[in-house]
Design a protein around this motif. Structure first.
Motif, PDB file in Angstrom:
ATOM      1  N   LYS A 234      46.724  16.877  74.746  1.00  0.00           N
ATOM      2  CA  LYS A 234      46.183  15.465  74.602  1.00  0.00           C
ATOM      3  C   LYS A 234      44.917  15.675  74.211  1.00  0.00           C
ATOM      4  O   LYS A 234      44.260  14.649  73.423  1.00  0.00           O
ATOM      5  CB  LYS A 234      46.879  14.655  75.591  1.00  0.00           C
ATOM      6  CG  LYS A 234      48.069  14.378  75.544  1.00  0.00           C
ATOM      7  CD  LYS A 234      48.627  13.481  76.705  1.00  0.00           C
ATOM      8  CE  LYS A 234      50.251  13.327  76.891  1.00  0.00           C
ATOM      9  NZ  LYS A 234      50.595  12.347  78.055  1.00  0.00           N
TER      10      LYS A 234
ATOM     11  N   LEU B  21      44.156  16.351  70.801  1.00  0.00           N
ATOM     12  CA  LEU B  21      44.376  15.556  69.877  1.00  0.00           C
ATOM     13  C   LEU B  21      43.721  14.091  69.899  1.00  0.00           C
ATOM     14  O   LEU B  21      44.043  13.336  69.215  1.00  0.00           O
ATOM     15  CB  LEU B  21      45.905  14.793  70.060  1.00  0.00           C
ATOM     16  CG  LEU B  21      46.983  15.968  69.513  1.00  0.00           C
ATOM     17  CD1 LEU B  21      48.341  15.720  70.195  1.00  0.00           C
ATOM     18  CD2 LEU B  21      46.971  15.960  67.920  1.00  0.00           C
ATOM     19  N   ASN B  22      42.619  14.309  70.881  1.00  0.00           N
ATOM     20  CA  ASN B  22      41.777  13.263  71.075  1.00  0.00           C
ATOM     21  C   ASN B  22      42.586  12.020  71.593  1.00  0.00           C
ATOM     22  O   ASN B  22      41.765  10.786  71.584  1.00  0.00           O
ATOM     23  CB  ASN B  22      40.997  12.616  69.604  1.00  0.00           C
ATOM     24  CG  ASN B  22      39.654  12.129  70.016  1.00  0.00           C
ATOM     25  OD1 ASN B  22      39.176  11.226  69.632  1.00  0.00           O
ATOM     26  ND2 ASN B  22      38.820  12.681  70.792  1.00  0.00           N
ATOM     27  N   LEU B  23      43.620  12.009  72.048  1.00  0.00           N
ATOM     28  CA  LEU B  23      44.245  11.055  72.948  1.00  0.00           C
ATOM     29  C   LEU B  23      43.394  10.743  74.281  1.00  0.00           C
ATOM     30  O   LEU B  23      43.542   9.918  74.705  1.00  0.00           O
ATOM     31  CB  LEU B  23      45.651  11.536  72.954  1.00  0.00           C
ATOM     32  CG  LEU B  23      46.688  11.303  71.867  1.00  0.00           C
ATOM     33  CD1 LEU B  23      48.072  11.725  72.318  1.00  0.00           C
ATOM     34  CD2 LEU B  23      46.849   9.929  71.377  1.00  0.00           C
ATOM     35  N   LEU B  24      43.215  12.063  74.725  1.00  0.00           N
ATOM     36  CA  LEU B  24      42.309  11.802  75.876  1.00  0.00           C
ATOM     37  C   LEU B  24      40.826  12.325  75.466  1.00  0.00           C
ATOM     38  O   LEU B  24      40.660  13.216  74.728  1.00  0.00           O
ATOM     39  CB  LEU B  24      42.803  12.726  77.025  1.00  0.00           C
ATOM     40  CG  LEU B  24      44.106  12.484  77.537  1.00  0.00           C
ATOM     41  CD1 LEU B  24      44.715  13.423  78.805  1.00  0.00           C
ATOM     42  CD2 LEU B  24      44.079  11.139  78.407  1.00  0.00           C
TER      43      LEU B  24
ATOM     44  N   ARG C 109      36.814  12.596  64.298  1.00  0.00           N
ATOM     45  CA  ARG C 109      38.466  12.370  64.747  1.00  0.00           C
ATOM     46  C   ARG C 109      39.203  12.462  63.776  1.00  0.00           C
ATOM     47  O   ARG C 109      40.401  13.155  63.554  1.00  0.00           O
ATOM     48  CB  ARG C 109      38.411  11.064  65.532  1.00  0.00           C
ATOM     49  CG  ARG C 109      39.837  10.951  66.057  1.00  0.00           C
ATOM     50  CD  ARG C 109      39.674   9.607  66.990  1.00  0.00           C
ATOM     51  NE  ARG C 109      41.410   9.288  67.047  1.00  0.00           N
ATOM     52  CZ  ARG C 109      41.852   8.381  66.419  1.00  0.00           C
ATOM     53  NH1 ARG C 109      41.139   8.011  65.380  1.00  0.00           N
ATOM     54  NH2 ARG C 109      43.088   8.042  66.311  1.00  0.00           N
TER      55      ARG C 109
ATOM     56  N   LEU D  79      42.233  15.079  62.699  1.00  0.00           N
ATOM     57  CA  LEU D  79      43.518  14.894  62.835  1.00  0.00           C
ATOM     58  C   LEU D  79      44.418  14.929  61.402  1.00  0.00           C
ATOM     59  O   LEU D  79      45.572  15.139  61.748  1.00  0.00           O
ATOM     60  CB  LEU D  79      43.838  13.412  63.251  1.00  0.00           C
ATOM     61  CG  LEU D  79      43.406  13.282  64.963  1.00  0.00           C
ATOM     62  CD1 LEU D  79      43.422  11.858  65.181  1.00  0.00           C
ATOM     63  CD2 LEU D  79      44.118  14.043  65.874  1.00  0.00           C
TER      64      LEU D  79
END
Lengths: 302, 265
Positions: free
Chosen positions: A49, A52-55, A73, A77
């Motif tokens: 995560k 994926l830059n989700l966090l 970002r 992605l």
């Protein structure tokens, strides 16, 4: 230009006071299938995560294709396809509609949807509602969704979860094909070493948020040095004899002596030597500590 | 802009088979049909009133507007705000959505705009169907006086007010639905808010206009109270509308910060 598709530099990540990832320095070479191994709860999904830059990671700790993730970002992605945990699928849409929706979001041709369905063997179920799919079909649709943008880097979080043996083999072959024919870099996480052993070129072992081992699959195998196990009578006498002859005794039991393996020729010589000196050998075999045990050792010792 | 457009199209694609989307079309069709049927089957009673064109339109359109303004509108808006976000909660797709190479603000804005669009479509249909069915009634019941007055301005103004006054509720409910994945919390809070709004509006509480939930009812109430040359020709941008727009703007921005901070665990 970096040779790594993924590079993390001393990555730390906390949920509140709890450290989930500690000083993690992943190096995933371009074109590799990187097996990201660790027991459940080791921090694998959290790491994915973060990738994926989700966090949100701290600045200058995560680099994808040499570029810092937080400041790049969207560009980053665009080059990644991912399957995180259970595949995220809209249950009220069909498999094909799920793919078309992704094509819309990515601004790519909708015909890509059919191609992907064929690739993962879901053409026959294209128009069936995704909520009616079996777990294996959902997983395959998830992989198709990850692949639809033709990304250079694939992050697959436990992609064989819930698949039957046929499905596992299909996913495995698909990964190998993607890496060899299409030159994609794949990071695949798993808690099963046997799974990774069959596909990965590189391995990283994580436990409690820390990287315990990182290297090629051959380097991992080297860690488990092969041994020669000899079942012999008059065991104490044999040990003394071998020591006098310059052999190193790795371990002994009531029935067997274990010495390090160097080559098959040497093992033959050892056999001859013992027999010529009046010992009776009932068995002599090469032993390798299997990776499963090695993995357990590495993760337990932490 | 392109990523907002892309996300908006995707929202439409995802929702087009859901009840939330069809509700925007079915609710106005159902309510307008019912009211019109009432005016058709009960034409004798209505004709006894001998209402002139303007009064007849006010009575006919008001029947729909009052139901909408007080009850249906707040709940419809809550349901829209819920559905647009619930589609991601239910399928656990927030993480995939935010892992796409799209600006997070665009994804959020597109979702919000989609909810606004659905509400707009719904109210637009209400206005057009009221207009259309009114004239249809005139054809079916020639003794009616619908043809004596042109209600276009009145309908446009009322429904514009209703639309604008509901944006405050939308932004607030949108945030609730972003935070909570379940149905009960946002709808429960909204329900309590709506009751409070109705009560505050009915007792004419001085500060009722500060409760977002009472704004649609208040916006319409004024249309009944205000007297002028043409009682049905009133201004749109009254205090309620400005309050609603202010709520909408502030909460929309606040919602974005909630989205960016939203940890995808």
């Amino acid at each position: 230009m970096s040779n790594y598709a993924i590079e993390t530099v001393g990555l730390n990540f906390n949920f509140g006071n709890q450290a989930i990832v500690k000083d993690l320095s992943l190096k995933v070479p371009k074109g590799s299938i990187y097996g990201f191994l660790g027991p459940n709860g080791a921090g694998k999904t959290t790491t994915i995560k973060i990738l994926l830059n989700l966090l949100k990671s701290p600045a200058d700790q995560v680099f994808i294709f040499g570029k810092e993730i937080n400041s790049n970002r969207i560009a980053t992605l665009k080059r990644i396809g991912a399957l995180v945990e259970q595949p995220a699928i809209y249950g009220h849409l069909s498999g094909k509609e799920n793919l078309i929706n992704r094509c819309i979001l990515l601004g790519i041709k909708k015909t890509k949807a059919d191609e992907m369905l064929a690739l993962v063997g879901l053409t026959d179920a294209a128009n069936k509602k995704a909520s009616k799919y079996s777990l294996g079909m959902k997983q395959r649709l998830g992989i198709a969704l990850a692949l639809v943008s033709d990304p250079e880097l694939l992050l697959l979080d436990e992609p064989t979860n819930g698949l039957d043996p046929n499905g596992i083999i299909e996913v495995r072959n698909l990964m190998i094909e993607l890496a060899t024919k299409h030159h994609k870099t794949i990071l695949v996480s798993s808690h099963l070493l046997a799974e990774i052993e069959r596909t990965a070129t590189h391995v990283g072992i994580i436990n409690k948020g820390q990287l315990m081992f990182q290297g090629t699959i051959d380097e991992l195998q080297l860690l488990s040095k092969p041994m020669v196990e000899i079942e012999v009578d008059e065991i104490e006498k044999a040990i003394d004899f071998l020591k006098a002859a310059g052999y190193e005794i790795a371990s002994k039991t009531d029935l067997k002596i274990t010495v390090p393996f160097s080559s098959s020729v040497d093992s033959g010589k050892l056999n001859t030597l013992l027999i010529q000196n009046g010992f009776t050998i009932s068995s002599l075999s090469k032993q390798r500590k299997d990776l499963e045990n090695l993995f357990l050792d590495i993760t337990k010792n932490n | 802009m392109r990523s907002i457009y892309i996300s908006f199209i995707s929202e439409f694609y995802k929702s087009r088979k859901t009840l939330a989307f069809w509700a925007a079309i079915l609710i106005p069709v159902a309510i307008c049909s019912l009211v019109s049927f009432g005016f058709y089957s009960g034409a004798d009673k209505v004709l006894l009133l001998k209402a002139p064109g303007m009064m007849l339109w006010a009575k006919y359109a008001g029947a729909t507007l009052n139901v909408m303004g007080i009850l249906v509108m707040p709940f419809y808006v809550m349901f829209m705000a819920f559905s647009v976000n619930n589609i991601e909660h239910k399928n656990d797709t927030w993480k995939t959505l935010f892992a796409q190479p799209l600006n997070k603000f665009s994804i959020y804005t597109a979702k919000y705009l989609f909810a606004v669009t659905l509400i707009f479509i719904c109210l637009f249909l209400f206005a057009t169907l009221t207009y259309g069915f009114g004239h249809l009634l005139q054809v079916l019941v020639p003794k009616y006086t619908f043809n004596q007055y042109n209600p276009a301005n009145f309908l446009i103004n009322s429904y514009s007010k209703l639309f604008l006054s509901s944006l405050g509720i939308l932004s607030l409910q949108f945030i609730f639905s972003l935070i909570w994945g379940d149905f009960l919390k946002p709808i429960g809070i909204g329900f309590v808010g709506t009751i409070m709004g109705i009560v505050a509006g009915m007792v004419n509480w001085t500060y009722a206009y500060l409760i977002p939930y009472s704004l649609p009812a208040l916006a319409l109430q004024l249309t009944q109270v205000k007297k002028g040359k043409d009682p049905l020709d009133f201004e749109i941008f009254t205090r309620e509308i400005w309050v609603s727009l202010a709520y909408a703007a502030v909460l929309f921005i606040a919602g974005y910060f909630i989205v960016t901070k939203k940890s995808i665990k």
